[in-house]
Design an enzyme around this catalytic site. Sequence first.
Site, PDB file in Angstrom:
ATOM      1  NE  ARG A 187      -1.989  -1.734   3.540  1.00  0.00           N
ATOM      2  CZ  ARG A 187      -1.106  -0.844   5.324  1.00  0.00           C
ATOM      3  NH1 ARG A 187      -2.748  -0.344   4.935  1.00  0.00           N
ATOM      4  NH2 ARG A 187      -0.436  -1.065   5.607  1.00  0.00           N
ATOM      5  CD  GLU A 196       8.176   9.221  15.568  1.00  0.00           C
ATOM      6  OE1 GLU A 196       7.332   8.966  16.536  1.00  0.00           O
ATOM      7  OE2 GLU A 196       8.980   8.944  16.355  1.00  0.00           O
ATOM      8  CG  ASP A 215       9.597  22.612   9.361  1.00  0.00           C
ATOM      9  OD1 ASP A 215       9.896  23.259  10.122  1.00  0.00           O
ATOM     10  OD2 ASP A 215       7.905  22.025   9.507  1.00  0.00           O
ATOM     11  CG  ASN A 216      12.183  27.206   5.338  1.00  0.00           C
ATOM     12  OD1 ASN A 216      11.905  27.576   5.865  1.00  0.00           O
ATOM     13  ND2 ASN A 216      13.798  27.492   6.286  1.00  0.00           N
ATOM     14  NE  ARG A 251      16.766  25.871  -4.810  1.00  0.00           N
ATOM     15  CZ  ARG A 251      16.566  26.585  -5.194  1.00  0.00           C
ATOM     16  NH1 ARG A 251      17.330  28.101  -5.135  1.00  0.00           N
ATOM     17  NH2 ARG A 251      15.193  26.750  -6.180  1.00  0.00           N
ATOM     18  CG  HIS A 267      22.994  28.958   0.663  1.00  0.00           C
ATOM     19  ND1 HIS A 267      21.705  28.913  -0.114  1.00  0.00           N
ATOM     20  CD2 HIS A 267      23.807  29.647  -0.142  1.00  0.00           C
ATOM     21  CE1 HIS A 267      22.182  29.122  -0.565  1.00  0.00           C
ATOM     22  NE2 HIS A 267      22.963  30.257  -0.742  1.00  0.00           N
ATOM     23  CE  LYS A 298      20.268  26.109   6.305  1.00  0.00           C
ATOM     24  NZ  LYS A 298      20.726  26.948   5.852  1.00  0.00           N
ATOM     25  CE1 TYR A 346      16.396  25.730   4.890  1.00  0.00           C
ATOM     26  CE2 TYR A 346      15.834  24.909   2.855  1.00  0.00           C
ATOM     27  CZ  TYR A 346      16.153  25.676   3.932  1.00  0.00           C
ATOM     28  OH  TYR A 346      16.203  26.590   2.746  1.00  0.00           O
ATOM     29  CE  LYS A 401      21.055  33.719  -1.619  1.00  0.00           C
ATOM     30  NZ  LYS A 401      20.412  33.280  -0.401  1.00  0.00           N
ATOM     31  CG  ASP A 402      23.378  29.654  -4.375  1.00  0.00           C
ATOM     32  OD1 ASP A 402      23.915  30.671  -3.315  1.00  0.00           O
ATOM     33  OD2 ASP A 402      22.864  28.770  -4.634  1.00  0.00           O
TER      34      ASP A 402
END
Length: 182
Positions: A23, A28, A48-49, A59, A62, A71, A131, A168-169
Site C-alpha cells: 500500500r 516518523e 520549516d522550509n 544551492r 549558505h 538544519k 528542512y 547570489k550563489d
Amino acid sequence: MKATRLAIPEVVLIEPKVFGDARGFFFESFNQKAFNEATGTNHQFVQDNHSRSSKGVLRGLHYQIQQPQGKLVRVVRGAVFDVAVDIRKSSPTFGQWVAEELSEDNHRQLWVPPGFAHGFVVLSEMAEFLYKTTDYYAPQFERCIAWNDPDLAIDWPNMGMAPLLSAKDGAGRKLSNADCFN
C-alpha cells in the site's frame, strides 16, 4: 531510527525506521526526543522550509553569520547530493566537508549544526527539499561560500552539465575570504 556520526562527528546522518507494504509506507519523520538523543543536542526548531529545484540546480553553500541556523534536511521527491562544511575556525575539522545522497527512496535526513555552511545539488529531474531550522531566516546575516572553492575541493557529482546557480550563489566567496565562526 538509526543515527550515524559522519567524519565530522557533529554532522549526523539519520535513517528513520520505515514501515512499508504493497500500500505504501509510513515513518516518523521527526521526534524531538529521539532527535536530541541521536545528536546529543537540545536544539529546538522554529521554522520549516520547502524548496523545489530542477536537475543540476546547486544551492549553497549558505549560512548565517549571526543567528546561525542548525538544519535538519531531507528530500521528499527526487534526490540530491547534500554537503555540510565546517566553518568554525576553532574546530579541528575547520574547512572540511562531508556529503550524503538524500532521496525520496532512502528517506535519509542530515543534521547540519550551527557553525556549518550547507549546500546541495539536484541529481534527479526535480527534487523537493525540506528542512527545519533552529533559528529564523535573517537575510542581513546570510553569507555564501563558493561551491567550487578549490581550497574546499568538494567532490560534487558529475552531472554532465554546469550547475545552475542563482546570482547570489555564483558570487560566493572563497572560505579564506569568508566571514566564519570562531
